[in-house]
Scaffold this motif. Structure first.
Motif, PDB file in Angstrom:
ATOM      1  N   THR A 196      27.229  41.494 -56.303  1.00 15.50           N
ATOM      2  CA  THR A 196      26.255  40.559 -55.742  1.00 15.50           C
ATOM      3  C   THR A 196      26.941  39.893 -54.565  1.00 15.50           C
ATOM      4  N   THR A 197      26.160  39.591 -53.528  1.00 16.82           N
ATOM      5  CA  THR A 197      26.747  38.984 -52.337  1.00 16.82           C
ATOM      6  C   THR A 197      26.043  37.681 -52.000  1.00 16.82           C
ATOM      7  N   ASP A 198      26.709  36.879 -51.189  1.00 16.51           N
ATOM      8  CA  ASP A 198      26.102  35.644 -50.703  1.00 16.51           C
ATOM      9  C   ASP A 198      25.030  35.945 -49.663  1.00 16.51           C
ATOM     10  N   ALA A 199      24.908  37.209 -49.257  1.00 15.37           N
ATOM     11  CA  ALA A 199      23.865  37.615 -48.311  1.00 15.37           C
ATOM     12  C   ALA A 199      22.526  37.765 -49.032  1.00 15.37           C
ATOM     13  N   GLY A 200      22.555  37.572 -50.354  1.00 13.17           N
ATOM     14  CA  GLY A 200      21.311  37.563 -51.097  1.00 13.17           C
ATOM     15  C   GLY A 200      20.933  38.860 -51.752  1.00 13.17           C
ATOM     16  N   ASP A 218      37.661  46.112 -52.576  1.00 15.25           N
ATOM     17  CA  ASP A 218      37.975  44.934 -51.769  1.00 15.25           C
ATOM     18  C   ASP A 218      36.680  44.138 -51.629  1.00 15.25           C
ATOM     19  N   LEU A 219      36.584  43.016 -52.338  1.00 10.88           N
ATOM     20  CA  LEU A 219      35.336  42.258 -52.375  1.00 10.88           C
ATOM     21  C   LEU A 219      34.951  41.682 -51.018  1.00 10.88           C
ATOM     22  N   LYS A 220      35.941  41.270 -50.218  1.00 14.58           N
ATOM     23  CA  LYS A 220      35.618  40.777 -48.864  1.00 14.58           C
ATOM     24  C   LYS A 220      35.066  41.899 -47.992  1.00 14.58           C
ATOM     25  N   ALA A 221      35.660  43.063 -48.114  1.00 12.80           N
ATOM     26  CA  ALA A 221      35.223  44.197 -47.300  1.00 12.80           C
ATOM     27  C   ALA A 221      33.821  44.654 -47.690  1.00 12.80           C
ATOM     28  N   ILE A 222      33.518  44.723 -48.994  1.00 12.47           N
ATOM     29  CA  ILE A 222      32.173  45.141 -49.395  1.00 12.47           C
ATOM     30  C   ILE A 222      31.159  44.075 -48.995  1.00 12.47           C
ATOM     31  N   ALA A 268      31.535  38.407 -52.072  1.00 14.43           N
ATOM     32  CA  ALA A 268      30.906  39.265 -53.080  1.00 14.43           C
ATOM     33  C   ALA A 268      31.663  39.100 -54.380  1.00 14.43           C
ATOM     34  N   GLU A 269      30.976  39.365 -55.462  1.00 13.21           N
ATOM     35  CA  GLU A 269      31.628  39.413 -56.771  1.00 13.21           C
ATOM     36  C   GLU A 269      31.002  40.553 -57.554  1.00 13.21           C
ATOM     37  N   LEU A 270      31.757  41.058 -58.528  1.00 15.89           N
ATOM     38  CA  LEU A 270      31.222  42.133 -59.356  1.00 15.89           C
ATOM     39  C   LEU A 270      30.010  41.602 -60.121  1.00 15.89           C
ATOM     40  N   ALA A 271      28.988  42.410 -60.210  1.00 16.61           N
ATOM     41  CA  ALA A 271      27.772  42.021 -60.925  1.00 16.61           C
ATOM     42  C   ALA A 271      28.046  41.958 -62.423  1.00 16.61           C
ATOM     43  N   ASP A 272      27.313  41.114 -63.093  1.00 13.60           N
ATOM     44  CA  ASP A 272      27.369  41.052 -64.549  1.00 13.60           C
ATOM     45  C   ASP A 272      27.021  42.442 -65.092  1.00 13.60           C
ATOM     46  N   LEU A 296      19.766  50.518 -54.183  1.00  5.19           N
ATOM     47  CA  LEU A 296      20.505  49.410 -53.574  1.00  5.19           C
ATOM     48  C   LEU A 296      21.317  49.907 -52.385  1.00  5.19           C
ATOM     49  N   PRO A 297      21.619  49.001 -51.439  1.00  3.34           N
ATOM     50  CA  PRO A 297      22.497  49.400 -50.330  1.00  3.34           C
ATOM     51  C   PRO A 297      23.820  49.908 -50.896  1.00  3.34           C
TER      52      PRO A 297
END
Length: 165
Positions: free
Chosen positions: A60-64, A78-82, A91-95, A119-120
């Motif tokens: 999930t990202t802060d981009a919504g 790499d969470l920043k890169a994704i 971004a963080e890994l989804a539940d 999903l993208p």
């Protein structure tokens, strides 16, 4: 690569590939229910270099929204890169339960192909080094081998540098 050999499981991923006319090779192996490192198990059981076996991670990202990162099983996402690849900053890994609901697959068998909610998708650029890669076929103990460009065609995805070693 064959389109589908008899005896291979039918999953949403194999159905999507067949409908799209994308060639793939199915690979089944006996999944050990005690194993939780699904990608490493696939590489080991199939006798394939771990750099060619890719895991599917939902974020999930802060981009919504949600997105998919596909990286080698011997690497970390790499969470920043994704996040950047998906138009966000974090971004963080989804539940896991959310990932199962969105994808229609169980954790350890989530395929980037044929997801319930498309999903993208971003495939790590390291995949370009290989003629074929392996990704989950939609079940634990079942992988699909296909060309990286065909994976991008099937998912509407793109390449990105999204892994950490």
């Amino acid at each position: 690569m064959a389109k589908k050999s008899s005896g291979a499981p039918t999953t949403a991923a194999t159905v999507a590939l067949q409908r799209a006319g994308i060639r793939f090779t199915p690979h089944s192996y006996a999944h050990d229910p005690a194993v939780t490192d699904f990608g490493a198990e696939a590489a080991r059981e199939l006798g394939v270099d771990a750099a060619r076996v890719f895991k599917t991670l939902m974020v999930t990202t802060d981009a919504g929204g949600f997105g998919i990162g596909v990286v080698p099983v011997d690497s970390l996402l790499d969470l920043k890169a994704i996040a950047a690849a998906l138009g966000g900053k974090r971004a963080e890994l989804a539940d896991p339960r959310a990932a199962e609901r969105k994808s229609g697959y169980v954790v350890g068998g989530i395929s980037p192909i044929g997801q319930k909610t498309p999903l993208p998708t971003v495939l790590d650029a390291s995949a370009e080094r290989f003629e074929t890669i392996l990704v989950s076929g939609g079940r634990r103990g079942f992988d699909i081998e296909l060309a990286p460009a065909d994976l991008l065609t099937a998912t509407g995805g793109r390449y990105g540098r999204i892994r950490r070693s």
